[in-house]
Design a protein around this motif. Structure first.
Motif, PDB file in Angstrom:
ATOM      1  N   SER A   1       0.836  -1.196   0.000  1.00 36.60           N
ATOM      2  CA  SER A   1       0.000   0.000   0.000  1.00 36.60           C
ATOM      3  C   SER A   1       0.874   1.250   0.000  1.00 36.60           C
ATOM      4  O   SER A   1       2.101   1.196   0.146  1.00 36.60           O
ATOM      5  N   PHE A   2       0.219   2.408  -0.153  1.00 34.09           N
ATOM      6  CA  PHE A   2       0.956   3.655  -0.271  1.00 34.09           C
ATOM      7  C   PHE A   2       1.675   4.047   1.022  1.00 34.09           C
ATOM      8  O   PHE A   2       2.739   4.668   0.966  1.00 34.09           O
ATOM      9  N   ALA A   3       1.093   3.725   2.177  1.00 27.47           N
ATOM     10  CA  ALA A   3       1.685   4.157   3.449  1.00 27.47           C
ATOM     11  C   ALA A   3       3.070   3.557   3.680  1.00 27.47           C
ATOM     12  O   ALA A   3       4.025   4.294   3.948  1.00 27.47           O
ATOM     13  N   PRO A   4       3.241   2.227   3.632  1.00 22.98           N
ATOM     14  CA  PRO A   4       4.594   1.686   3.815  1.00 22.98           C
ATOM     15  C   PRO A   4       5.548   2.084   2.700  1.00 22.98           C
ATOM     16  O   PRO A   4       6.750   2.247   2.942  1.00 22.98           O
ATOM     17  N   LEU A   5       5.036   2.271   1.490  1.00 26.28           N
ATOM     18  CA  LEU A   5       5.891   2.710   0.392  1.00 26.28           C
ATOM     19  C   LEU A   5       6.428   4.111   0.649  1.00 26.28           C
ATOM     20  O   LEU A   5       7.621   4.387   0.452  1.00 26.28           O
TER      21      LEU A   5
ATOM     22  N   ASP B   1      -0.849  19.367   3.160  1.00 26.63           N
ATOM     23  CA  ASP B   1      -1.782  20.269   2.491  1.00 26.63           C
ATOM     24  C   ASP B   1      -2.156  19.662   1.144  1.00 26.63           C
ATOM     25  O   ASP B   1      -1.517  19.924   0.119  1.00 26.63           O
ATOM     26  N   PHE B   2      -3.211  18.853   1.140  1.00 27.42           N
ATOM     27  CA  PHE B   2      -3.590  18.149  -0.074  1.00 27.42           C
ATOM     28  C   PHE B   2      -4.378  19.024  -1.047  1.00 27.42           C
ATOM     29  O   PHE B   2      -4.715  18.577  -2.138  1.00 27.42           O
ATOM     30  N   SER B   3      -4.677  20.248  -0.668  1.00 33.07           N
ATOM     31  CA  SER B   3      -5.404  21.146  -1.556  1.00 33.07           C
ATOM     32  C   SER B   3      -4.481  22.011  -2.397  1.00 33.07           C
ATOM     33  O   SER B   3      -4.937  22.679  -3.332  1.00 33.07           O
ATOM     34  N   ASN B   4      -3.172  21.999  -2.081  1.00 32.78           N
ATOM     35  CA  ASN B   4      -2.250  22.878  -2.806  1.00 32.78           C
ATOM     36  C   ASN B   4      -0.918  22.180  -3.070  1.00 32.78           C
ATOM     37  O   ASN B   4       0.111  22.845  -3.192  1.00 32.78           O
TER      38      ASN B   4
ATOM     39  N   GLY C   1     -14.070  11.747   1.373  1.00 33.92           N
ATOM     40  CA  GLY C   1     -13.711  10.531   2.094  1.00 33.92           C
ATOM     41  C   GLY C   1     -12.490   9.807   1.599  1.00 33.92           C
ATOM     42  O   GLY C   1     -12.154   8.760   2.137  1.00 33.92           O
ATOM     43  N   TYR C   2     -11.778  10.340   0.590  1.00 35.28           N
ATOM     44  CA  TYR C   2     -10.623   9.627   0.070  1.00 35.28           C
ATOM     45  C   TYR C   2      -9.601  10.614  -0.477  1.00 35.28           C
ATOM     46  O   TYR C   2      -9.967  11.583  -1.143  1.00 35.28           O
ATOM     47  N   ILE C   3      -8.332  10.377  -0.157  1.00 35.07           N
ATOM     48  CA  ILE C   3      -7.240  11.180  -0.678  1.00 35.07           C
ATOM     49  C   ILE C   3      -6.400  10.285  -1.574  1.00 35.07           C
ATOM     50  O   ILE C   3      -5.828   9.298  -1.117  1.00 35.07           O
TER      51      ILE C   3
ATOM     52  N   PRO D   1     -11.250  10.856   6.331  1.00 34.87           N
ATOM     53  CA  PRO D   1     -12.621  11.321   6.585  1.00 34.87           C
ATOM     54  C   PRO D   1     -12.763  12.823   6.691  1.00 34.87           C
ATOM     55  O   PRO D   1     -13.854  13.350   6.605  1.00 34.87           O
ATOM     56  N   THR D   2     -11.672  13.569   6.880  1.00 37.29           N
ATOM     57  CA  THR D   2     -11.789  15.019   7.048  1.00 37.29           C
ATOM     58  C   THR D   2     -12.336  15.687   5.801  1.00 37.29           C
ATOM     59  O   THR D   2     -13.001  16.712   5.876  1.00 37.29           O
TER      60      THR D   2
END
Length: 434
Positions: free
Chosen positions: A240-244, A306-309, A322-324, A331-332
């Protein structure tokens, strides 16, 4: 024998922090075999039966030696650990497990949801499974694993979500192996239960019956069409992306951006890019990265949180609820969307109530609406001579009450009006306004 990995295992009598070291160093802990260890010999289930039925035989029906392949994952060593020992799993700041212990947890969850005595496959939706069953399985996870640095509600949600995803995958693998439209339900059940003793015959028959329903067939058609629209598949395998991302941070000393994760997961081992669409996105991401590196004294990409910029959002646009992308479930994002939609409708409700109150008061003089309107922080139309004290108190309440309560009181007003003896007239007024 296959490769063995070393996991951080703690005793319940020893403080956890005393055993946590830097993730890049090797833990001094118990050796636990990976899935590769299971490829050298047939697996046995709890009942002592071999999983040789999962080994492929030579095609054409000729007799001879069977081709050996690895059996299904059981995690026997984890299940048989002493009750005084637990595996310490580190979660990142996004609530996702990392390093080898995280992989062990993920594989353990897969074995747990495949046990018919813990959760059945007859349910058509994970949300329909009783909450108590999920809580019992979560308690079993906590009996084997310790969450580091601290257990949070978001981590629990992720574990339950991962269980549901693996439960759906388990049902999907059964359908891929067993479903045959030319066979009857009983024939499918008999064939599969003979090959795999993990499958409960009663539960499996209910599942197979659901496969043949028109509603399920239509849903499968829609999902196949939706899946066919995927244009940018990743090639990172089961990782998955987290351990990578954690591995890249240890290697480079800096946590990667989402754009860098996208580049990593869409490039094959031989260096080839997945397809032309991905190549175009990569070109745009590399251009943004180049501009950022040439800009002195400023960080054009902002924070890694900052996933919006960030670089990825500048190329692919804002996120859905619900998903990035390139991170996982967050969930934010959903909470922000919901709050914005509530704020935009409350003022419209207030305006509608004022108009309705004016019309109703003219036609029904003895209708006592002041009590309900005062609870809504709205002054009674045409009733401005109640004195400064009442007006001030109303205004003070209006500045402190939330928009959510205003919406609730609006529906209380409708309920009152509909119960009045002139309800037909009131309803006609409401219809006229709308």
């Amino acid at each position: 024998m296959g490769r063995r990995k070393r996991l951080c295992i703690t005793s319940i009598d020893i403080p956890i922090d005393s055993e946590i070291h830097d993730q890049s160093s090797e833990f001094s802990a118990t050796d636990i075999p990976t899935e590769g260890d299971q490829s050298d010999h047939p697996q046995t289930t709890e009942g002592g039966q071999s999983t040789a039925e999962e080994h492929s035989s030579i095609e054409g029906g000729q007799s001879g030696a069977q081709k050996k392949v690895r059996g299904y994952t059981q995690k026997t060593e984890t299940w048989n650990m002493s009750s005084s020992q637990k595996i310490v799993v580190t979660f990142n700041r996004f609530g996702k497990p990392i390093v080898d212990e995280g992989n062990e947890l993920v594989q353990y969850l897969g074995t747990l949801v495949r046990m018919a005595n813990h959760v059945g496959i007859e349910y058509d939706d994970w949300r329909k499974i009783p909450i108590q069953k999920k809580e019992d399985m979560y308690s079993m996870v906590k009996a084997k694993f310790v969450i580091h640095p601290v257990e949070t509600s978001e981590i629990k949600k992720w574990i339950l979500f991962s269980m549901g995803k693996k439960w759906r995958t388990w049902k999907g693998s059964l359908k891929a192996r067993a479903y045959d439209s030319s066979l009857t339900i009983d024939q499918i059940v008999a064939q599969q239960t003979e090959k795999d003793n993990r499958v409960n015959p009663t539960q499996f028959k209910k599942l197979v019956t659901h496969w043949f329903t028109p509603e399920y067939q239509s849903m499968c058609d829609l999902r196949r069409k939706s899946r066919a629209k995927m244009e940018e598949p990743h090639v990172s395998g089961t990782k998955s992306f987290a351990p990578l991302a954690h591995e890249e941070a240890l290697k480079n000393g800096v946590y990667p951006t989402r754009g860098q994760i996208y580049l990593k997961t869409r490039t094959r081992k031989n260096g080839n890019i997945v397809n032309e669409k991905v190549a175009q996105v990569m070109t745009s991401l590399q251009a943004i990265a180049s501009d950022s590196s040439n800009t002195q004294g400023s960080n054009t990409l902002g924070s890694v949180d900052d996933f919006s910029n960030d670089d990825y959002s500048k190329v692919k646009g804002p996120e859905k609820r619900g998903y990035i992308r390139c991170v996982g479930r967050m969930p934010t994002v959903k909470e922000k969307v919901v709050s914005c939609s509530n704020d935009s409708s409350v003022e419209q409700l207030k305006t509608m109530v004022n108009v309705m109150a004016n019309i109703i008061q003219e036609h029904i003089p003895n209708a006592n609406l002041s009590g309900i309107l005062s609870n809504m922080n709205i002054q009674m139309p045409g009733n401005t001579s109640t004195g400064p004290r009442n007006s001030n108190s109303v205004n003070q309440r209006a500045s402190s009450e939330s928009h959510h309560n205003d919406g609730n009181h609006f529906y209380e007003l409708l309920s009152f009006l509909c119960s009045y003896k002139y309800s037909l007239f009131v309803l006609s007024v409401i219809l006229f306004i709308f």
